[in-house]
Every structure is written in C-alpha cells, then in structure tokens.
Motif scaffolding. Sequence first.
Motif, PDB file in Angstrom:
ATOM      1  N   ALA A  40      28.534  75.308  64.875  1.00 48.13           N
ATOM      2  CA  ALA A  40      28.727  75.352  63.426  1.00 48.13           C
ATOM      3  C   ALA A  40      29.350  74.042  62.940  1.00 48.13           C
ATOM      4  N   LEU A  41      29.273  73.859  61.631  1.00 54.41           N
ATOM      5  CA  LEU A  41      29.828  72.664  60.977  1.00 54.41           C
ATOM      6  C   LEU A  41      30.654  73.098  59.773  1.00 54.41           C
ATOM      7  N   ILE A  42      31.821  72.479  59.586  1.00 52.06           N
ATOM      8  CA  ILE A  42      32.644  72.755  58.406  1.00 52.06           C
ATOM      9  C   ILE A  42      33.099  71.432  57.787  1.00 52.06           C
ATOM     10  N   VAL A  43      33.045  71.382  56.454  1.00 51.24           N
ATOM     11  CA  VAL A  43      33.462  70.171  55.731  1.00 51.24           C
ATOM     12  C   VAL A  43      34.526  70.525  54.698  1.00 51.24           C
ATOM     13  N   PRO A  44      35.800  70.181  54.960  1.00 51.36           N
ATOM     14  CA  PRO A  44      36.846  70.378  53.949  1.00 51.36           C
ATOM     15  C   PRO A  44      36.569  69.525  52.706  1.00 51.36           C
ATOM     16  N   GLY A  45      37.286  69.851  51.615  1.00 47.99           N
ATOM     17  CA  GLY A  45      37.086  69.131  50.369  1.00 47.99           C
ATOM     18  C   GLY A  45      38.061  67.981  50.186  1.00 47.99           C
ATOM     19  N   GLY A  46      38.508  67.797  48.967  1.00 42.50           N
ATOM     20  CA  GLY A  46      39.250  66.593  48.605  1.00 42.50           C
ATOM     21  C   GLY A  46      38.279  65.606  47.993  1.00 42.50           C
ATOM     22  N   PRO A  75      25.247  77.804  61.286  1.00 45.66           N
ATOM     23  CA  PRO A  75      26.057  78.004  60.088  1.00 45.66           C
ATOM     24  C   PRO A  75      26.878  76.785  59.687  1.00 45.66           C
ATOM     25  N   VAL A  76      27.023  76.634  58.375  1.00 45.48           N
ATOM     26  CA  VAL A  76      27.789  75.531  57.793  1.00 45.48           C
ATOM     27  C   VAL A  76      28.770  76.097  56.775  1.00 45.48           C
ATOM     28  N   GLY A  77      30.002  75.607  56.775  1.00 51.83           N
ATOM     29  CA  GLY A  77      31.006  75.992  55.797  1.00 51.83           C
ATOM     30  C   GLY A  77      31.390  74.804  54.935  1.00 51.83           C
ATOM     31  N   LEU A  78      31.322  74.981  53.614  1.00 56.24           N
ATOM     32  CA  LEU A  78      31.714  73.935  52.663  1.00 56.24           C
ATOM     33  C   LEU A  78      32.768  74.505  51.727  1.00 56.24           C
ATOM     34  N   GLY A 110      17.358  75.376  45.470  1.00 55.41           N
ATOM     35  CA  GLY A 110      17.407  76.816  45.683  1.00 55.41           C
ATOM     36  C   GLY A 110      18.550  77.293  46.544  1.00 55.41           C
ATOM     37  N   VAL A 111      19.316  76.371  47.109  1.00 57.50           N
ATOM     38  CA  VAL A 111      20.461  76.767  47.930  1.00 57.50           C
ATOM     39  C   VAL A 111      21.554  77.347  47.027  1.00 57.50           C
ATOM     40  N   THR A 112      22.198  78.423  47.486  1.00 61.41           N
ATOM     41  CA  THR A 112      23.263  79.065  46.706  1.00 61.41           C
ATOM     42  C   THR A 112      24.626  78.646  47.249  1.00 61.41           C
ATOM     43  N   CYS A 113      25.526  78.237  46.335  1.00 64.34           N
ATOM     44  CA  CYS A 113      26.858  77.806  46.740  1.00 64.34           C
ATOM     45  C   CYS A 113      27.826  77.970  45.572  1.00 64.34           C
ATOM     46  N   ILE A 139      34.361  84.224  49.037  1.00 65.12           N
ATOM     47  CA  ILE A 139      33.363  83.289  49.558  1.00 65.12           C
ATOM     48  C   ILE A 139      31.999  83.615  48.955  1.00 65.12           C
ATOM     49  N   VAL A 140      31.130  82.623  48.959  1.00 61.99           N
ATOM     50  CA  VAL A 140      29.733  82.819  48.570  1.00 61.99           C
ATOM     51  C   VAL A 140      28.880  82.447  49.777  1.00 61.99           C
ATOM     52  N   GLU A 141      27.965  83.333  50.119  1.00 67.95           N
ATOM     53  CA  GLU A 141      27.127  83.087  51.291  1.00 67.95           C
ATOM     54  C   GLU A 141      25.658  83.026  50.894  1.00 67.95           C
ATOM     55  N   ASP A 142      24.988  81.961  51.335  1.00 65.10           N
ATOM     56  CA  ASP A 142      23.536  81.889  51.236  1.00 65.10           C
ATOM     57  C   ASP A 142      23.012  82.391  52.581  1.00 65.10           C
ATOM     58  N   LYS A 143      22.636  83.644  52.617  1.00 60.06           N
ATOM     59  CA  LYS A 143      22.305  84.290  53.897  1.00 60.06           C
ATOM     60  C   LYS A 143      21.105  83.651  54.584  1.00 60.06           C
ATOM     61  N   ALA A 144      20.113  83.248  53.800  1.00 59.65           N
ATOM     62  CA  ALA A 144      18.906  82.651  54.388  1.00 59.65           C
ATOM     63  C   ALA A 144      19.218  81.329  55.085  1.00 59.65           C
ATOM     64  N   ARG A 145      20.185  80.607  54.537  1.00 60.55           N
ATOM     65  CA  ARG A 145      20.497  79.270  55.069  1.00 60.55           C
ATOM     66  C   ARG A 145      21.760  79.242  55.928  1.00 60.55           C
ATOM     67  N   LYS A 146      22.449  80.369  56.020  1.00 55.55           N
ATOM     68  CA  LYS A 146      23.715  80.443  56.779  1.00 55.55           C
ATOM     69  C   LYS A 146      24.736  79.426  56.267  1.00 55.55           C
ATOM     70  N   LEU A 147      24.792  79.289  54.940  1.00 54.98           N
ATOM     71  CA  LEU A 147      25.777  78.412  54.298  1.00 54.98           C
ATOM     72  C   LEU A 147      26.845  79.277  53.632  1.00 54.98           C
ATOM     73  N   VAL A 148      28.104  78.997  53.949  1.00 59.13           N
ATOM     74  CA  VAL A 148      29.226  79.734  53.363  1.00 59.13           C
ATOM     75  C   VAL A 148      30.100  78.738  52.605  1.00 59.13           C
TER      76      VAL A 148
END
Length: 222
Positions: A90-96, A132-135, A150-153, A180-189
């Motif tokens: 998986a990949l996660i990207v914090p903000g700032g 999965p990716v977390g943003l 079309g990606v949901t976030c 949280i908001v999840e785009d289930k098709a893309r595994k983006l949270v």
Amino acid sequence: MTQKKVAVILSGCGVYDGAEIHESVITLLRLDQRGAKVQCFAPNIAQLHVINHLTGEEMPESRNVLVESARIARGDIKDIREAKVDDFDALIVPGGFGAAKNLSSFATEGDKCTVQADVLALAEAFAEAAKPVGLMCISPAIAAKIYGPGVTCTIGKDADTASAVTKMGAIHQECEVSEIVEDKARKLVSTPAYMLAHSISEAASGINKMVDRVLELTHEGD
C-alpha cells in the motif's frame, strides 16, 4: 497474517512548505501500532520555497525536500526513485502544503497542476497494480492525476478546493474530519485531516480510520 509493507511519501517538514508533521507522525504511529512495516520516501528536489513557520513569511533560502523529510523519518528515508511498487502492499501520502507545492503544482496552478514525475510514476504504479492508496488533507487534490476522471475522494468541505478537484475530473464527496471516503473500485481511501481538524486529536480520528481501512484492503486477498 503476513506483515504488510507500506510506502509513505513525505513532502518536506512543516505544514506551510512541506509535509504536515502531525499528519505524518500520526500516520507512522498508526501503521506501527497495526504491525505494518514502513518505508518513507521523498523526491530529491528543491522545495518550491521556504516558509518561516513562526511568522508565515517566505525566507530567502533553499531547502531540499528529501533532506527536510528525513527530519520526520528520523533519517530512515529513501529517494522516491528507489521505490518499487512490487516491494509494497500500500501507499499513503500525508498532506501539508508540501503535497501541493513540492509533490505537485496544485498550490500555484490549481486544476491546471502537474504532479512531480517520480511521485506520479510511483502512485500510478500502485493504481495500476490495484494496491490500496491513502490520501489525506490536500493530497487527494492529485487523485484525478493518478487515477483519471471519475475517481471519488475528499478534501473535506472547502468549496474552492473541491471545485478545483472537480474541474480536474474527480468526484468530490464532502466528509467530516472523523470520517473517510473510499473509492471501492480503485481502492483509494481519503480523509480531510487538517483541512478540517482544529486539534491533533481531531486529525487523528480520521487518519487512524484511513490507515486502518488501507491495511484492511491489503488483506482482501489473504
């Protein structure tokens, strides 16, 4: 269960010109609490600029994103060019603001922005591998650049930012700080974090859920 490996992309050190420190530390803490093995990465590039976090004013100096990010990672960090999607679950990207200034040009160019080439290549590789990716916070602003239209976030509720995200082709979903908001098709949270949080505890409430969900998604095939 096998230990999951998670790549975390940092964008400097400090909310106004780099990675949001609270968001980054909460993410790393939660991943560790859940037994994940983490490797931090950052692009080896100059920051857009340097901000005095006491006054909010720009400073006449130059800093390197990888070098500054190493402060948060306690030195255990690698150039993002060394990151290989096959090594991680998986990949996660914090903000700032670093996510919008150093990882992309969203802060200066809005919906016309581009994503730093090495960051985009790695994130796209995770998307293509259906990992999965977390943003969080402002980093979901680049979701459409990674996944296409079309990606949901979510970035929370900020109308101007949400409008720019929508113009880029994403579907923006309003979200409370603790959710949280999840785009289930893309595994983006995604989660708003400090786009909405008024305290470190509020930021953690959503980030912890996001990290937990990302890790859950890595176990779907187990």
